[in-house]
Design a protein around this motif. Structure first.
Motif, PDB file in Angstrom:
ATOM      1  N   TYR A   1       0.843  -1.191   0.000  1.00  0.00           N
ATOM      2  CA  TYR A   1       0.000   0.000   0.000  1.00  0.00           C
ATOM      3  C   TYR A   1       0.878   1.241   0.000  1.00  0.00           C
ATOM      4  CZ  TYR A   1      -3.379   3.556   1.272  1.00  0.00           C
ATOM      5  OH  TYR A   1      -4.153   4.693   1.275  1.00  0.00           O
ATOM      6  N   LEU A   2       0.682   2.100  -1.001  1.00  0.00           N
ATOM      7  CA  LEU A   2       1.441   3.343  -1.100  1.00  0.00           C
ATOM      8  C   LEU A   2       0.519   4.548  -1.292  1.00  0.00           C
ATOM      9  CD1 LEU A   2       4.359   2.103  -3.374  1.00  0.00           C
ATOM     10  CD2 LEU A   2       4.522   2.756  -0.970  1.00  0.00           C
ATOM     11  N   GLY A   3      -0.747   4.366  -0.991  1.00  0.00           N
ATOM     12  CA  GLY A   3      -1.688   5.466  -1.145  1.00  0.00           C
ATOM     13  C   GLY A   3      -1.540   6.502  -0.051  1.00  0.00           C
ATOM     14  N   LEU A   4      -2.050   7.695  -0.323  1.00  0.00           N
ATOM     15  CA  LEU A   4      -1.988   8.794   0.640  1.00  0.00           C
ATOM     16  C   LEU A   4      -3.254   8.906   1.474  1.00  0.00           C
ATOM     17  CD1 LEU A   4      -0.356  11.506  -1.654  1.00  0.00           C
ATOM     18  CD2 LEU A   4       0.769  10.061   0.041  1.00  0.00           C
ATOM     19  N   GLY A   5      -4.334   8.254   1.042  1.00  0.00           N
ATOM     20  CA  GLY A   5      -5.581   8.318   1.792  1.00  0.00           C
ATOM     21  C   GLY A   5      -6.347   9.613   1.632  1.00  0.00           C
ATOM     22  N   SER A   6      -5.878  10.493   0.756  1.00  0.00           N
ATOM     23  CA  SER A   6      -6.500  11.814   0.631  1.00  0.00           C
ATOM     24  C   SER A   6      -7.908  11.734   0.063  1.00  0.00           C
ATOM     25  CB  SER A   6      -5.635  12.713  -0.257  1.00  0.00           C
ATOM     26  OG  SER A   6      -4.335  12.828   0.263  1.00  0.00           O
TER      27      SER A   6
ATOM     28  N   ASP B   1       1.243   9.203  -8.597  1.00  0.00           N
ATOM     29  CA  ASP B   1       2.025   8.942  -7.382  1.00  0.00           C
ATOM     30  C   ASP B   1       3.413   9.564  -7.443  1.00  0.00           C
ATOM     31  OD1 ASP B   1      -0.043   7.174  -6.141  1.00  0.00           O
ATOM     32  OD2 ASP B   1       0.386   5.998  -7.936  1.00  0.00           O
ATOM     33  N   GLY B   2       3.503  10.690  -8.132  1.00  0.00           N
ATOM     34  CA  GLY B   2       4.718  11.485  -8.129  1.00  0.00           C
ATOM     35  C   GLY B   2       4.637  12.578  -7.083  1.00  0.00           C
ATOM     36  N   PRO B   3       5.608  13.497  -7.063  1.00  0.00           N
ATOM     37  CA  PRO B   3       5.579  14.592  -6.091  1.00  0.00           C
ATOM     38  C   PRO B   3       4.252  15.342  -6.128  1.00  0.00           C
ATOM     39  CG  PRO B   3       7.664  14.561  -7.271  1.00  0.00           C
ATOM     40  CD  PRO B   3       6.786  13.556  -7.950  1.00  0.00           C
ATOM     41  N   ILE B   4       3.715  15.662  -4.975  1.00  0.00           N
ATOM     42  CA  ILE B   4       2.423  16.340  -4.904  1.00  0.00           C
ATOM     43  C   ILE B   4       2.550  17.788  -5.367  1.00  0.00           C
ATOM     44  CG2 ILE B   4       0.560  17.057  -3.348  1.00  0.00           C
ATOM     45  CD1 ILE B   4       1.353  14.651  -1.564  1.00  0.00           C
ATOM     46  N   MET B   5       3.637  18.436  -4.950  1.00  0.00           N
ATOM     47  CA  MET B   5       3.810  19.853  -5.253  1.00  0.00           C
ATOM     48  C   MET B   5       4.360  20.053  -6.660  1.00  0.00           C
ATOM     49  SD  MET B   5       5.096  21.601  -1.685  1.00  0.00           S
ATOM     50  CE  MET B   5       6.066  20.245  -1.020  1.00  0.00           C
ATOM     51  N   ALA B   6       3.476  19.990  -7.629  1.00  0.00           N
ATOM     52  CA  ALA B   6       3.873  20.206  -9.020  1.00  0.00           C
ATOM     53  C   ALA B   6       3.776  21.673  -9.404  1.00  0.00           C
ATOM     54  CB  ALA B   6       2.987  19.391  -9.950  1.00  0.00           C
TER      55      ALA B   6
END
Length: 222
Positions: free
Chosen positions: A33-38, A121-126
């Motif tokens: 599991y690599l999800g962020l749950g957002s 699933d890359g960096p969130i801050m694009a």
């Protein structure tokens, strides 16, 4: 490490679950599991009485600005929140690597990458960093993903789907975002890992057979 990737609506979760069941017939295997749950957090907030829907809409707009390369990152607090989420993913990834080194096969329906910020699933801050402090947080986050991306999966199964099919499967999703994901998924190389492309619109039995054949071939030499 078997990674199943693709746009929302491509069937990643279903296929990865069946692959995991197949691998467990011959060796120890676990779901990664690599999800962020957002997404689920946002939907839960949206169910709050009175303020829930408005707050959910606001948080979605903030998330959209974080992930849009053309938008300015909306302040220090969203940037800190994104970095916290990415640190959590980094810790989850380290746990999966420990299991992998212990001889356990890992099947995950997402995999960290640094090639397409904001998606897959890359960096969130694009987005665009408006201050040196936010730029430093963004750089720290991207370093986390660059480190994770160096760990090459054994096999990547990339599910290709058209926008109409994806939207039919995920009617509550935003079409423009789905279109971006469909368009960019082929840009991902995962450190030049072996990639098998599958058509996620064919009958599922055909798709599953092709996936299991690729998995068996990859694990035969591990």
């Amino acid at each position: 490490m078997i990674a199943v990737v693709g746009s929302d609506g491509s069937g990643k979760s279903t296929l990865s679950a069946d692959i995991l069941q197949h691998i467990r017939k011959t060796r120890p295997a676990e779901a990664g599991y690599l999800g962020l749950g957002s997404g689920e957090q946002g939907r839960a907030i949206g169910r709050w009485p009175m303020i829930g829907p408005r707050l959910h809409a606001y948080l979605d707009s903030v998330a959209d600005r974080l992930r849009d390369p053309q938008q300015t990152i909306p302040g220090i607090l969203p940037a800190l929140y994104a970095l916290r989420k990415s640190r959590k993913r980094h810790a989850q990834f380290d746990t999966l690597l420990e299991q992998r080194r212990a001889g356990i096969a890992i099947v995950t329906d997402r995999y960290p990458q640094s090639e397409v910020p904001g998606l897959h699933d890359g960096p969130i801050m694009a987005g665009i960093a408006a201050t040196p402090r936010i730029a430093a947080l963004q750089a720290e986050e991207r370093a986390l993903y660059a480190e994770m991306a160096q760990s090459q999966p054994t096999l990547v199964i990339r599910l290709n789907v058209d926008v109409d099919t994806a939207m039919a499967r995920k009617p509550d999703h935003v079409r423009s975002l789905i279109a971006r994901k469909v368009e960019t998924v082929r840009q991902l190389t995962f450190a030049d890992a072996p990639i098998v492309d599958l058509d996620a619109t064919v009958p599922y039995e055909e798709e599953l057979a092709a996936a299991l054949a690729a998995v068996d071939a990859a694990l035969a030499v591990v």
